[in-house]
Motif scaffolding. Structure first.
Motif, PDB file in Angstrom:
ATOM      1  N   GLU A   1       0.833  -1.191  -0.119  1.00  0.00           N
ATOM      2  CA  GLU A   1      -0.095   0.109   0.200  1.00  0.00           C
ATOM      3  C   GLU A   1       0.897   1.282  -0.016  1.00  0.00           C
ATOM      4  O   GLU A   1       0.217   2.373  -0.148  1.00  0.00           O
ATOM      5  CB  GLU A   1      -0.988   0.243   1.183  1.00  0.00           C
ATOM      6  CG  GLU A   1      -2.117  -1.167   1.000  1.00  0.00           C
ATOM      7  CD  GLU A   1      -2.763  -1.628   2.186  1.00  0.00           C
ATOM      8  OE1 GLU A   1      -2.569  -0.433   3.250  1.00  0.00           O
ATOM      9  OE2 GLU A   1      -3.359  -2.701   2.310  1.00  0.00           O
ATOM     10  N   PHE A   2       2.141   1.135   0.256  1.00  0.00           N
ATOM     11  CA  PHE A   2       2.802   2.306   0.361  1.00  0.00           C
ATOM     12  C   PHE A   2       3.347   2.882  -1.013  1.00  0.00           C
ATOM     13  O   PHE A   2       3.381   2.055  -1.780  1.00  0.00           O
ATOM     14  CB  PHE A   2       4.210   2.100   1.076  1.00  0.00           C
ATOM     15  CG  PHE A   2       4.224   1.804   2.663  1.00  0.00           C
ATOM     16  CD1 PHE A   2       3.322   2.772   3.455  1.00  0.00           C
ATOM     17  CD2 PHE A   2       4.713   0.691   3.165  1.00  0.00           C
ATOM     18  CE1 PHE A   2       3.307   2.372   4.721  1.00  0.00           C
ATOM     19  CE2 PHE A   2       4.429   0.459   4.507  1.00  0.00           C
ATOM     20  CZ  PHE A   2       3.782   1.328   5.274  1.00  0.00           C
ATOM     21  N   VAL A   3       3.340   4.156  -1.206  1.00  0.00           N
ATOM     22  CA  VAL A   3       3.751   4.709  -2.478  1.00  0.00           C
ATOM     23  C   VAL A   3       5.116   5.034  -2.547  1.00  0.00           C
ATOM     24  O   VAL A   3       5.857   5.086  -3.538  1.00  0.00           O
ATOM     25  CB  VAL A   3       2.885   6.102  -2.975  1.00  0.00           C
ATOM     26  CG1 VAL A   3       1.465   5.573  -2.875  1.00  0.00           C
ATOM     27  CG2 VAL A   3       3.010   7.053  -1.762  1.00  0.00           C
ATOM     28  N   GLU A   4       5.645   5.059  -1.272  1.00  0.00           N
ATOM     29  CA  GLU A   4       7.429   5.261  -1.305  1.00  0.00           C
ATOM     30  C   GLU A   4       7.638   4.509   0.049  1.00  0.00           C
ATOM     31  O   GLU A   4       7.068   4.596   0.960  1.00  0.00           O
ATOM     32  CB  GLU A   4       7.664   6.587  -1.257  1.00  0.00           C
ATOM     33  CG  GLU A   4       7.996   7.253  -2.647  1.00  0.00           C
ATOM     34  CD  GLU A   4       8.518   8.593  -2.645  1.00  0.00           C
ATOM     35  OE1 GLU A   4       9.316   8.944  -2.022  1.00  0.00           O
ATOM     36  OE2 GLU A   4       7.820   9.525  -3.146  1.00  0.00           O
ATOM     37  N   THR A   5       8.994   3.965  -0.021  1.00  0.00           N
ATOM     38  CA  THR A   5       9.644   3.416   1.386  1.00  0.00           C
ATOM     39  C   THR A   5      10.910   3.939   1.250  1.00  0.00           C
ATOM     40  O   THR A   5      11.563   4.340   0.337  1.00  0.00           O
ATOM     41  CB  THR A   5       9.363   1.977   1.324  1.00  0.00           C
ATOM     42  OG1 THR A   5      10.169   1.360   0.002  1.00  0.00           O
ATOM     43  CG2 THR A   5       7.829   1.376   1.382  1.00  0.00           C
TER      44      THR A   5
ATOM     45  N   PRO B   1      16.310   5.882  -0.526  1.00  0.00           N
ATOM     46  CA  PRO B   1      15.076   5.532  -1.064  1.00  0.00           C
ATOM     47  C   PRO B   1      15.049   3.993  -1.298  1.00  0.00           C
ATOM     48  O   PRO B   1      16.170   3.456  -1.786  1.00  0.00           O
ATOM     49  CB  PRO B   1      14.838   6.318  -2.191  1.00  0.00           C
ATOM     50  CG  PRO B   1      15.833   7.424  -2.234  1.00  0.00           C
ATOM     51  CD  PRO B   1      17.016   6.944  -1.129  1.00  0.00           C
ATOM     52  N   ILE B   2      14.072   3.313  -1.287  1.00  0.00           N
ATOM     53  CA  ILE B   2      14.058   1.972  -1.457  1.00  0.00           C
ATOM     54  C   ILE B   2      13.334   1.735  -2.855  1.00  0.00           C
ATOM     55  O   ILE B   2      12.165   2.063  -2.949  1.00  0.00           O
ATOM     56  CB  ILE B   2      13.296   1.113  -0.243  1.00  0.00           C
ATOM     57  CG1 ILE B   2      13.923   1.263   1.104  1.00  0.00           C
ATOM     58  CG2 ILE B   2      12.830  -0.357  -0.555  1.00  0.00           C
ATOM     59  CD1 ILE B   2      13.259   0.696   2.141  1.00  0.00           C
ATOM     60  N   GLU B   3      14.012   1.130  -3.705  1.00  0.00           N
ATOM     61  CA  GLU B   3      13.404   0.882  -5.006  1.00  0.00           C
ATOM     62  C   GLU B   3      12.470  -0.248  -5.078  1.00  0.00           C
ATOM     63  O   GLU B   3      11.298  -0.222  -5.507  1.00  0.00           O
ATOM     64  CB  GLU B   3      14.489   0.346  -5.929  1.00  0.00           C
ATOM     65  CG  GLU B   3      14.343  -0.006  -7.292  1.00  0.00           C
ATOM     66  CD  GLU B   3      15.504  -0.073  -8.274  1.00  0.00           C
ATOM     67  OE1 GLU B   3      16.621   0.402  -7.920  1.00  0.00           O
ATOM     68  OE2 GLU B   3      15.463  -0.987  -9.306  1.00  0.00           O
TER      69      GLU B   3
ATOM     70  N   GLY C   1      14.522   4.267 -11.447  1.00  0.00           N
ATOM     71  CA  GLY C   1      15.723   4.293 -10.449  1.00  0.00           C
ATOM     72  C   GLY C   1      15.914   5.647 -10.078  1.00  0.00           C
ATOM     73  O   GLY C   1      17.298   5.916  -9.556  1.00  0.00           O
ATOM     74  N   LYS C   2      15.058   6.538  -9.815  1.00  0.00           N
ATOM     75  CA  LYS C   2      15.115   7.909  -9.344  1.00  0.00           C
ATOM     76  C   LYS C   2      14.333   7.867  -7.827  1.00  0.00           C
ATOM     77  O   LYS C   2      13.416   7.221  -7.680  1.00  0.00           O
ATOM     78  CB  LYS C   2      14.857   8.888 -10.080  1.00  0.00           C
ATOM     79  CG  LYS C   2      15.469   9.151 -11.384  1.00  0.00           C
ATOM     80  CD  LYS C   2      15.022  10.633 -12.072  1.00  0.00           C
ATOM     81  CE  LYS C   2      15.749  10.744 -13.387  1.00  0.00           C
ATOM     82  NZ  LYS C   2      14.488  10.453 -14.490  1.00  0.00           N
ATOM     83  N   PRO C   3      14.961   8.697  -6.906  1.00  0.00           N
ATOM     84  CA  PRO C   3      14.071   9.031  -5.665  1.00  0.00           C
ATOM     85  C   PRO C   3      12.744   9.531  -5.809  1.00  0.00           C
ATOM     86  O   PRO C   3      12.667  10.377  -6.837  1.00  0.00           O
ATOM     87  CB  PRO C   3      15.142   9.782  -4.860  1.00  0.00           C
ATOM     88  CG  PRO C   3      16.239   9.872  -5.420  1.00  0.00           C
ATOM     89  CD  PRO C   3      16.097   9.457  -6.722  1.00  0.00           C
ATOM     90  N   GLY C   4      11.749   9.268  -5.210  1.00  0.00           N
ATOM     91  CA  GLY C   4      10.342   9.761  -5.336  1.00  0.00           C
ATOM     92  C   GLY C   4      10.343  11.042  -4.739  1.00  0.00           C
ATOM     93  O   GLY C   4      11.335  11.663  -3.812  1.00  0.00           O
ATOM     94  N   PRO C   5       9.346  12.042  -4.888  1.00  0.00           N
ATOM     95  CA  PRO C   5       9.132  13.250  -4.162  1.00  0.00           C
ATOM     96  C   PRO C   5       8.866  13.203  -2.810  1.00  0.00           C
ATOM     97  O   PRO C   5       9.721  14.150  -2.133  1.00  0.00           O
ATOM     98  CB  PRO C   5       7.900  13.407  -4.980  1.00  0.00           C
ATOM     99  CG  PRO C   5       7.131  12.639  -5.252  1.00  0.00           C
ATOM    100  CD  PRO C   5       8.046  11.470  -5.615  1.00  0.00           C
ATOM    101  N   HIS C   6       8.472  12.167  -2.047  1.00  0.00           N
ATOM    102  CA  HIS C   6       8.437  12.232  -0.556  1.00  0.00           C
ATOM    103  C   HIS C   6       9.796  12.335   0.121  1.00  0.00           C
ATOM    104  O   HIS C   6      10.242  12.927   0.927  1.00  0.00           O
ATOM    105  CB  HIS C   6       7.592  11.027  -0.161  1.00  0.00           C
ATOM    106  CG  HIS C   6       6.258  11.494  -0.582  1.00  0.00           C
ATOM    107  ND1 HIS C   6       5.207  12.407  -0.249  1.00  0.00           N
ATOM    108  CD2 HIS C   6       5.395  10.747  -1.400  1.00  0.00           C
ATOM    109  CE1 HIS C   6       3.902  12.404  -0.720  1.00  0.00           C
ATOM    110  NE2 HIS C   6       4.237  11.196  -1.515  1.00  0.00           N
ATOM    111  N   CYS C   7      10.635  11.013  -0.525  1.00  0.00           N
ATOM    112  CA  CYS C   7      11.988  10.869   0.042  1.00  0.00           C
ATOM    113  C   CYS C   7      12.758  12.169  -0.305  1.00  0.00           C
ATOM    114  O   CYS C   7      13.644  12.622   0.574  1.00  0.00           O
ATOM    115  CB  CYS C   7      12.683   9.686  -0.386  1.00  0.00           C
ATOM    116  SG  CYS C   7      11.925   8.065   0.238  1.00  0.00           S
TER     117      CYS C   7
END
Ligand code: PLP
Ligand code: COI
Length: 344
Positions: free
Chosen positions: A279-283, A294-296, A311-317
């Protein structure tokens, strides 16, 4: 020495590994008190062959980073929290811990003596500070030592996970646990890292960055990584991080919970079921060494749950990383009072 005189190192491409510096400091607890400590350039310890740290694992450590600011100041981060955590570790392993004042004095002393190794502002590197507490008294029966050494070394480091602020893949190996319920998982005990090496090495051998552990009792809840805490972000902007009696209470995570709340996240510190991983959008992984990594993807029971496809960090991280590191490097005013100036 002028402030810009630095050690002759390629600071921009340092790995996370030990590098000799000029001085380490060592304090001895004997006859019920701590001494004034010594500064030495020796990289070895004169240790009794029956010291409790060697046979019975009376050993705990800490980890902090010092950054140089744009205007050449040196900043430590929440060091009193590390002192308190070392005291907590010592209480679980029945060791004598340095009082907070001695701990912070020792850190100032060793950083100052090695200031030429503090990576320059903007290099992406930092000076890693490693306080270590060991039982040095000799015992053959299993009982606490009557002498302790508190040592602080420093070493300039680059990112813990390869490539720094870029995604890493994790694997959950259910055949290996990190810390037992009612054990010493909340201590930064050397033995917890020995116990976690199998998981980390297995993960790395299979091409993953690190192992992610589940709770040892039910194998239902997410705990933490071998060397960092875990968090997930939900689609409705909640920062969710495991609450567990067996994980290390990360000072980075503690700070991120405050920052995230200020950035408009709902903060939830609670049990996190493995089912929620979908359910997470980023971890992300967080810690002193990891900062925010950031976890891929997370591989669990043969399936890879992918969070980042490009392969790029998401906006939240990215937002949390920038928020945290801009305080640590002195780029923004520290409204929380987390940073502490170390005079060079
Ligand atoms: N969990 C483990 C097992 C760690 O080794 C670390 C590293 O210190 C952390 C979490 C993160 O803690 P902190 O943010 O205080 O460095
Ligand atoms: C830290 O982040 O300071 C740690 O202690 C992690 C480590 C074991 C390298």
């Amino acid at each position: 020495m002028c402030i810009s005189e630095k050690a002759n190192l390629d600071f921009g491409s340092l790995p996370f590994s030990y590098q000799k510096t000029d001085i380490n400091v060592r304090y001895t607890w004997r006859d019920g008190k701590w001494d004034d400590g010594i500064e030495t350039d020796s990289e070895t310890l004169p240790l009794h062959i029956a010291a409790t740290c060697t046979h019975y694992g009376q050993a705990a450590f800490e980890g902090m980073k010092v950054y140089e600011t744009k205007d050449g100041r040196f900043l430590g981060f929440r060091m009193a929290e590390n002192a308190k955590r070392m005291q907590h570790s010592a209480s679980l392993l029945l060791m004598q811990a340095p009082p907070t004042e001695l701990f912070t004095q020792a850190v100032h002393r060793v950083v100052k003596a090695n200031k030429r190794f503090i990576p320059p502002y903007g290099s992406g590197a930092s000076l890693y500070v490693r306080p270590l507490l060991i039982g040095t008294g000799a015992r053959i029966g299993v009982r606490p030592a009557d002498e302790y050494m508190f040592l602080v070394l420093v070493t300039p480091v680059g990112p813990y996970f390869k490539q720094g602020f870029s995604p890493t893949r994790l694997i959950i190996e259910e055949t290996m646990d990190r810390a037992a319920p009612q054990g010493v998982g909340t201590a930064k005990a050397g033995g917890n890292y020995a116990a976690g090496m199998r998981g980390t090495v297995h993960a790395r051998d299979k091409g993953y960055g690190e192992a992610l552990y589940l709770d040892a009792k039910e194998h239902k809840y997410i705990e933490e990584l071998g060397a960092a805490n875990f968090f997930g972000i939900t689609k409705d902007k909640a920062y969710v991080t495991p609450k567990s009696p067996t994980i290390l209470r990360s000072i980075t995570n503690m700070s991120l919970r405050v920052l995230a709340a200020d950035l408009g996240y709902k903060v939830e510190e609670r049990v996190v079921l493995t089912d929620e991983l979908h359910e997470f959008v980023e971890t992300g992984a967080c810690g002193t060494a990891a900062v925010i990594t950031p976890i891929e993807s997370i591989t669990f029971r043969g399936k890879e749950i992918v969070y980042l496809k490009d392969g790029k960090p998401g906006p939240h991280c990215t937002e949390l990383y920038n928020g945290l590191t801009s305080i640590q490097c002195g780029d923004v005013p520290d409204k929380y009072g987390w940073t502490e100036r170390i005079e060079g």
